[in-house]
Motif scaffolding. Structure first.
Motif, PDB file in Angstrom:
ATOM      1  N   ILE A 107       0.838  -1.210   0.000  1.00 42.21           N
ATOM      2  CA  ILE A 107       0.000   0.000   0.000  1.00 42.21           C
ATOM      3  C   ILE A 107       0.872   1.259   0.000  1.00 42.21           C
ATOM      4  CG2 ILE A 107      -1.642   1.325   1.389  1.00 42.21           C
ATOM      5  CD1 ILE A 107      -2.868  -1.307   2.278  1.00 42.21           C
ATOM      6  N   GLY A 108       1.969   1.223   0.755  1.00 41.42           N
ATOM      7  CA  GLY A 108       2.824   2.393   0.830  1.00 41.42           C
ATOM      8  C   GLY A 108       3.630   2.657  -0.427  1.00 41.42           C
ATOM      9  N   SER A 110       2.825   1.200  -3.759  1.00 42.16           N
ATOM     10  CA  SER A 110       2.120   1.019  -5.034  1.00 42.16           C
ATOM     11  C   SER A 110       0.817   1.816  -5.026  1.00 42.16           C
ATOM     12  CB  SER A 110       1.823  -0.462  -5.270  1.00 42.16           C
ATOM     13  OG  SER A 110       0.960  -0.645  -6.370  1.00 42.16           O
ATOM     14  N   ARG A 111       0.608   2.574  -6.074  1.00 45.58           N
ATOM     15  CA  ARG A 111      -0.621   3.358  -6.180  1.00 45.58           C
ATOM     16  C   ARG A 111      -1.836   2.455  -6.322  1.00 45.58           C
ATOM     17  NH1 ARG A 111      -0.504   8.039 -10.538  1.00 45.58           N
ATOM     18  NH2 ARG A 111       1.165   8.640  -9.078  1.00 45.58           N
ATOM     19  N   ARG A 114      -2.589   0.806  -3.035  1.00 48.34           N
ATOM     20  CA  ARG A 114      -3.140   1.773  -2.094  1.00 48.34           C
ATOM     21  C   ARG A 114      -4.621   2.002  -2.341  1.00 48.34           C
ATOM     22  NH1 ARG A 114      -1.324   6.149   1.093  1.00 48.34           N
ATOM     23  NH2 ARG A 114       0.794   5.445   0.682  1.00 48.34           N
ATOM     24  N   SER A 115      -4.999   2.180  -3.607  1.00 48.37           N
ATOM     25  CA  SER A 115      -6.401   2.459  -3.916  1.00 48.37           C
ATOM     26  C   SER A 115      -7.298   1.289  -3.559  1.00 48.37           C
ATOM     27  CB  SER A 115      -6.545   2.811  -5.403  1.00 48.37           C
ATOM     28  OG  SER A 115      -6.102   1.726  -6.214  1.00 48.37           O
ATOM     29  N   ILE A 118      -6.517   0.254   0.918  1.00 43.51           N
ATOM     30  CA  ILE A 118      -7.061   1.139   1.943  1.00 43.51           C
ATOM     31  C   ILE A 118      -8.579   1.038   2.004  1.00 43.51           C
ATOM     32  CG2 ILE A 118      -7.387   3.572   2.531  1.00 43.51           C
ATOM     33  CD1 ILE A 118      -4.565   4.112   1.803  1.00 43.51           C
ATOM     34  N   TYR A 164       2.005   0.981   6.527  1.00 43.44           N
ATOM     35  CA  TYR A 164       1.885   1.967   5.453  1.00 43.44           C
ATOM     36  C   TYR A 164       1.879   3.398   6.003  1.00 43.44           C
ATOM     37  CZ  TYR A 164      -3.250   2.858   5.787  1.00 43.44           C
ATOM     38  OH  TYR A 164      -4.520   3.219   6.183  1.00 43.44           O
ATOM     39  N   SER A 165       1.490   3.579   7.261  1.00 43.21           N
ATOM     40  CA  SER A 165       1.633   4.899   7.876  1.00 43.21           C
ATOM     41  C   SER A 165       3.106   5.247   8.064  1.00 43.21           C
ATOM     42  CB  SER A 165       0.904   4.939   9.215  1.00 43.21           C
ATOM     43  OG  SER A 165      -0.480   4.714   9.059  1.00 43.21           O
ATOM     44  N   ASP A 168       4.550   6.152   4.662  1.00 40.75           N
ATOM     45  CA  ASP A 168       4.139   7.510   4.277  1.00 40.75           C
ATOM     46  C   ASP A 168       4.905   8.577   5.056  1.00 40.75           C
ATOM     47  OD1 ASP A 168       2.355   6.452   2.496  1.00 40.75           O
ATOM     48  OD2 ASP A 168       0.588   6.723   3.766  1.00 40.75           O
TER      49      ASP A 168
END
Length: 273
Positions: A107-108, A110-111, A114-115, A118, A164-165, A168
């Motif tokens: 998620i962190g 790959s776009r 992530r979409s 999340i 993933y936080s 980011d």
């Protein structure tokens, strides 16, 4: 005259030691402060119980709890319950953590992940995982599998969110700098993103350890013959509050041991802080 004025000014402005004031908010604690406070609380608790200020049925004194733990250990029942709970916690935590770290990094980084990720995490994370235990029993049968799966699910979501936080939170300037020097993607992840996200990941481990303890007790209360949760439930049904609190003390020792292990990992892995 002028030389005398200059010398007096120099004397007035002579350098002197100044206390360093730029240490920032460095976390520090007394080495024995926590243990002393805990000993005082236990001593006051014992005094109140010995003086009969509190009904021992509602709150047994620490001596009664220690005696209950000793009797359980001498009979061998304590080790049977602890080993069953540790097996479920260990396997469930490892499975959930491995999956959570993988999904969190996806998620962190790959776009597309992530979409998609999340959305599913936001929809499924608020669901109490213990509510899925009956469904997991239908899917996996009556045994260890549904209990381990319940723990793994609870650990997975918290781990994925913390990972993933943390990714980011890594400064983008560091990533752009590495990219400008044509550093391979795998090396950026290993040398830049992983160390930057590690504090958040270790903080997530503290949370998931508590989640695993909570879920193993809940799962064992619903469908288990052995385990700390089953033992606590049986003691509560029989109004054996000394044994009930003995189980609570054992869970507290579990949490304390896990906290010590994570503190050790932080000192080893976050040595630059």
């Amino acid at each position: 005259m002028l030389d005398r004025a200059v010398s007096e000014t120099t004397k007035d402005t002579a350098t002197r030691p100044v206390r360093f004031r730029g240490a920032g908010f460095v976390p520090a604690s007394s080495r024995f402060g926590g243990w002393v406070a805990l000993a005082l609380v236990i001593a006051l608790w014992q005094i109140a119980g010995s003086a009969r200020l509190v009904n021992p049925l509602f709150l047994p004194p620490p001596s009664a709890i220690a005696r209950a733990i000793y009797e359980l250990a001498a009979s061998g029942a304590l080790w049977q319950h602890i080993s069953a709970s540790l097996l479920r916690i260990g396997v469930g935590w490892l499975l959930g953590t491995a999956a959570g770290v993988a999904v969190g990094f996806a998620i962190g980084l790959s776009r597309l992940a992530r979409s998609v990720g999340i959305t599913f995490i936001s929809a499924l994370f608020p669901i109490p995982k213990i509510a899925l235990l009956p469904l997991l029993i239908l899917w996996l049968g009556i045994g260890e599998e549904p209990k381990i799966a319940t723990i793994a699910l609870g650990v997975f979501f918290s781990t994925a969110i913390s990972v993933y936080s943390g990714v980011d939170a890594v400064p983008r300037n560091l990533i752009r700098m590495a990219q400008s020097f044509n550093v391979p993607f795998a090396t950026i992840v290993r040398k830049v993103i992983w160390p930057g996200a590690l504090p958040s990941i270790l903080a997530g481990f503290r949370i998931t350890a508590s989640v695993a303890l909570l879920l193993v007790v809940s799962a064992e209360m619903i469908g288990a013959q052995f385990g700390i949760g089953a033992f606590v439930l049986q003691a509560g049904n029989l109004m054996q509050t000394d044994q009930l609190l003995a189980g609570v003390v054992i869970l507290s020792v579990f949490g304390l041991a896990v906290g010590r292990v994570i503190n050790w990992l932080e000192t080893r892995l976050l040595h630059w802080r």
